[in-house]
Design an enzyme around this catalytic site. Structure first.
Site, PDB file in Angstrom:
ATOM      1  N   ASP A  86       0.841  -1.203   0.000  1.00 25.39           N
ATOM      2  CA  ASP A  86       0.000   0.000   0.000  1.00 25.39           C
ATOM      3  C   ASP A  86       0.871   1.247   0.000  1.00 25.39           C
ATOM      4  O   ASP A  86       2.041   1.217   0.396  1.00 25.39           O
ATOM      5  CB  ASP A  86      -0.980   0.011   1.174  1.00 25.39           C
ATOM      6  N   ASP A 117       8.724   3.756  -0.924  1.00 22.55           N
ATOM      7  CA  ASP A 117       7.881   3.377   0.229  1.00 22.55           C
ATOM      8  C   ASP A 117       6.594   2.733  -0.222  1.00 22.55           C
ATOM      9  O   ASP A 117       5.597   3.389  -0.358  1.00 22.55           O
ATOM     10  CB  ASP A 117       7.625   4.656   1.056  1.00 22.55           C
ATOM     11  N   GLU A 151      -0.176  -0.911   5.943  1.00 25.20           N
ATOM     12  CA  GLU A 151       0.888  -0.325   6.758  1.00 25.20           C
ATOM     13  C   GLU A 151       0.717   1.186   6.876  1.00 25.20           C
ATOM     14  O   GLU A 151       0.960   1.770   7.915  1.00 25.20           O
ATOM     15  CB  GLU A 151       2.250  -0.662   6.135  1.00 25.20           C
ATOM     16  N   ASP A 178      12.244  -1.365   4.263  1.00 19.43           N
ATOM     17  CA  ASP A 178      11.274  -0.268   4.137  1.00 19.43           C
ATOM     18  C   ASP A 178      11.892   1.041   4.646  1.00 19.43           C
ATOM     19  O   ASP A 178      11.196   1.936   5.099  1.00 19.43           O
ATOM     20  CB  ASP A 178      10.018  -0.634   4.944  1.00 19.43           C
ATOM     21  N   THR A 314     -18.650  35.084   6.638  1.00 24.09           N
ATOM     22  CA  THR A 314     -18.505  35.561   8.014  1.00 24.09           C
ATOM     23  C   THR A 314     -19.272  34.637   8.942  1.00 24.09           C
ATOM     24  O   THR A 314     -20.490  34.723   9.084  1.00 24.09           O
ATOM     25  CB  THR A 314     -19.035  37.001   8.126  1.00 24.09           C
ATOM     26  N   SER A 398       7.709   4.929  11.709  1.00 24.60           N
ATOM     27  CA  SER A 398       7.135   3.759  12.390  1.00 24.60           C
ATOM     28  C   SER A 398       6.749   2.695  11.376  1.00 24.60           C
ATOM     29  O   SER A 398       6.404   3.010  10.239  1.00 24.60           O
ATOM     30  CB  SER A 398       5.858   4.167  13.136  1.00 24.60           C
TER      31      SER A 398
HETATM   32  N1  BES Z   1       8.576   3.329   5.451  1.00 28.76           N
HETATM   33  C1  BES Z   1       7.901   4.092   6.446  1.00 28.76           C
HETATM   34  C2  BES Z   1       8.583   4.082   7.787  1.00 28.76           C
HETATM   35  C3  BES Z   1       9.882   4.790   7.850  1.00 28.76           C
HETATM   36  C4  BES Z   1       9.977   6.116   7.503  1.00 28.76           C
HETATM   37  C5  BES Z   1      10.976   4.141   8.285  1.00 28.76           C
HETATM   38  C6  BES Z   1      11.192   6.760   7.590  1.00 28.76           C
HETATM   39  C7  BES Z   1      12.176   4.786   8.356  1.00 28.76           C
HETATM   40  C8  BES Z   1      12.296   6.093   8.011  1.00 28.76           C
HETATM   41  C9  BES Z   1       6.511   3.548   6.635  1.00 28.76           C
HETATM   42  O1  BES Z   1       5.922   3.055   5.494  1.00 28.76           O
HETATM   43  C10 BES Z   1       5.632   4.624   7.170  1.00 28.76           C
HETATM   44  O2  BES Z   1       5.589   5.697   6.649  1.00 28.76           O
HETATM   45  N2  BES Z   1       4.947   4.319   8.228  1.00 28.76           N
HETATM   46  C11 BES Z   1       3.966   5.185   8.776  1.00 28.76           C
HETATM   47  C12 BES Z   1       3.176   4.353   9.735  1.00 28.76           C
HETATM   48  C13 BES Z   1       1.945   4.996  10.256  1.00 28.76           C
HETATM   49  C14 BES Z   1       1.010   5.408   9.176  1.00 28.76           C
HETATM   50  C15 BES Z   1       1.259   4.071  11.222  1.00 28.76           C
HETATM   51  C16 BES Z   1       4.629   6.343   9.494  1.00 28.76           C
HETATM   52  O3  BES Z   1       5.725   6.213  10.044  1.00 28.76           O
HETATM   53  O4  BES Z   1       4.033   7.421   9.461  1.00 28.76           O
HETATM   54 MN    MN Z   2       6.921   2.126   4.204  1.00 31.72          MN
END
Ligand code: BES
Ligand code: MN
Length: 457
Positions: A86, A117, A151, A178, A314, A398
């Site tokens: 996704d 990503d 994710e 990732d 307004t 995350s």
């Molecule tokens: N790939 C990212 C996580 C990430 C970002 C790891 C930067 C290392 C460095 C992941 O797909 C992502 O963006 N996760 C979301 C999770 C959330 C929606 C629960 C995030 O971190 O915002």
């Molecule tokens: Mn990711």
């Protein structure tokens, strides 16, 4: 490994990845549910072509999960590969130089939503696997694949599946691709991920919107009230006002801090090229690494309410909602922070306002001990292909499922082929093609080297 693989197959690979990227699998938007399913189907077809005897679509509440198993290789270790198909929404879509789902090569970089990503990285692992199979299509180790489609949207389907069937995580190592290199030429392996607590804060001050002339001066304004509440939660210096928040944080070890000090880092370039701001904000007495890796955050993602159309109206808004999230570091659990956030909002809200906090999703932070031998194998692969082992860093982002991936005791290798300026979640997300080709070699060699390790038990 077939060392000619990438050079020989480059144009086919680019075509295949382009096809995968063309599927707008935006998990957060209900109108793209069928596209998520199509992305899962694309993966299944690919895994079948790669000779996996088990390829299944697991359906339930939420976007489907793809589970696949390579041919059984008795006596060889087992590697579990995780990734997500996704992607994030594409807005603001006008800022894309080329359409987000028409992958375009410019200057050696592939631009499209999901390139870094995480579709491009998933593709990298699939092609690494392809390249290590022998003439009969047999790999040297046992590989399992688990690809989810929630994710990016905080879905719970995979968490529910792995809670019910934890044996799926039984492996000698789990590989999660990732993330990114620390910098060009400097691969990274991650010792921590931040957790998350995502919530909507709603404030209602009136039963209906009112004329701002007739009632202006007496009627409580919902947006103004919401803004005051938000300002109480985080001050100008960047300090978050939740009880005992900072006291609970497990600080990075001395060794970690020392490692971070040794990382090449140019604050001015970081500010200009990556952050694209005039100044950095936040808790000034901590370094940028500490602020983005080892401390909690509070961010406001959007505010809904009042009149935002063209022209002027307004009106005194009756209701306003903010989407906010806290990033969590070791010592801070999602459940606890969710509870404290709700309490803090109630405590600072004025009596005339009705407030509610709706927690949308969250994840606990993760810490990874990179002492397990699997990390040495990964370092060897990086050393062989890139010339350097991976530096130990943390991630500000995350990946909610990571704690679950380790439930059966396997070490979780968090790494990736991206670069810091890939623009995840931003317009013009990209993946450097050099990183992709190099990544195929790195993970191909990693799998081959790992195949030679005697499995535990
Ligand atoms: N790939 C990212 C996580 C990430 C970002 C790891 C930067 C290392 C460095 C992941 O797909 C992502 O963006 N996760 C979301 C999770 C959330 C929606 C629960 C995030 O971190 O915002
Ligand atoms: Mn990711």
């Amino acid at each position: 490994m077939d060392t000619e693989f990438v050079t020989r197959e480059q144009s086919r690979l680019l075509q295949e990845l382009t096809e995968f990227l063309a599927i707008p699998s935006i998990s957060a938007l209900p109108q793209h549910a069928a596209d998520c399913r199509r992305a899962a189907d694309w993966l299944m077809a690919d895994l079948r072509r790669l000779g996996c005897p088990v390829v299944t679509l697991i359906e339930g509440e939420g976007h489907p999960i793809v589970w696949a198993e390579g041919p059984e290789v008795p006596g060889a270790p087992t590697l579990l590969i995780y990734g997500h198909y996704d992607v994030q929404p594409v807005d603001p879509v006008d800022e894309w130089h080329t359409p987000p789902f028409e992958a375009t090569v410019r200057d050696g970089k592939l631009f499209a939503r999901g390139t870094a990503d995480d579709k491009g990285q998933v593709f990298c692992l699939l092609r690494a696997y392809e390249a290590i199979r022998d003439g009969d299509g047999r790999p040297p180790l046992n590989v399992r694949f688990i690809f989810e489609g929630e994710e990016e949207c905080g879905g719970h389907f995979l968490d529910a599946l792995l809670t019910r069937e934890p044996e799926r995580t039984k492996a000698d190592a789990v590989l999660v691709c990732d993330m990114s290199y620390y910098a060009p030429g400097i691969p990274g392996v991650y010792t921590a991920l931040r957790g998350l607590c995502y919530a909507e804060i709603n404030v209602r001050t009136l039963q209906r919107d009112l004329h701002s002339g007739t009632y202006g001066g007496v009627a409580p304004n919902a947006i103004e009230t919401l803004i005051r509440v938000l300002a109480e939660l985080k001050d100008e210096d960047g300090r978050i006002h939740l009880p005992k928040l900072y006291k609970s944080v497990v600080p990075p070890t001395k060794a970690e801090r020392r490692d971070w000090k040794r990382l090449p880092f140019k604050k001015r370039e970081y500010l200009k090229e990556e952050v694209t701001a005039l100044a950095l904000t936040g808790l000034k007495k901590y370094s940028v690494f500490e602020r983005t890796w080892a401390l909690p955050t509070f961010e406001i993602h959007g505010i809904k309410g009042g009149f935002v159309g063209d022209g002027a109206k307004t009106v005194i808004p009756a209701s306003a909602t903010a989407k906010v999230s806290l990033r969590l570091v070791p010592g801070l659990s999602f459940q606890r922070v969710a509870r404290d956030l709700e309490r803090a909002v109630r405590a600072v809200a004025p009596k005339y306002a009705e407030v509610s906090v709706k927690v949308l999703h969250g994840a606990d932070p993760v810490q990874v001990d990179t002492g397990h031998p699997a990390f040495a194998v990964l370092d060897e692969a990086f050393r062989e292909i890139v010339g350097k082992p991976a530096v130990r860093v943390r991630a500000g982002g995350s990946i909610p499922i990571v704690p679950r991936l380790g439930t059966a005791g396997a070490p979780v290798l968090l790494t990736g082929i991206g670069l810091p300026d890939d623009g995840l979640h931003s317009p013009n997300e990209k993946l450097d093609l050099r990183q992709l080709w190099e990544g195929i070699a790195v993970f191909g060699r990693f799998m081959e080297r790992f195949a030679a390790v005697r499995p535990a038990g």
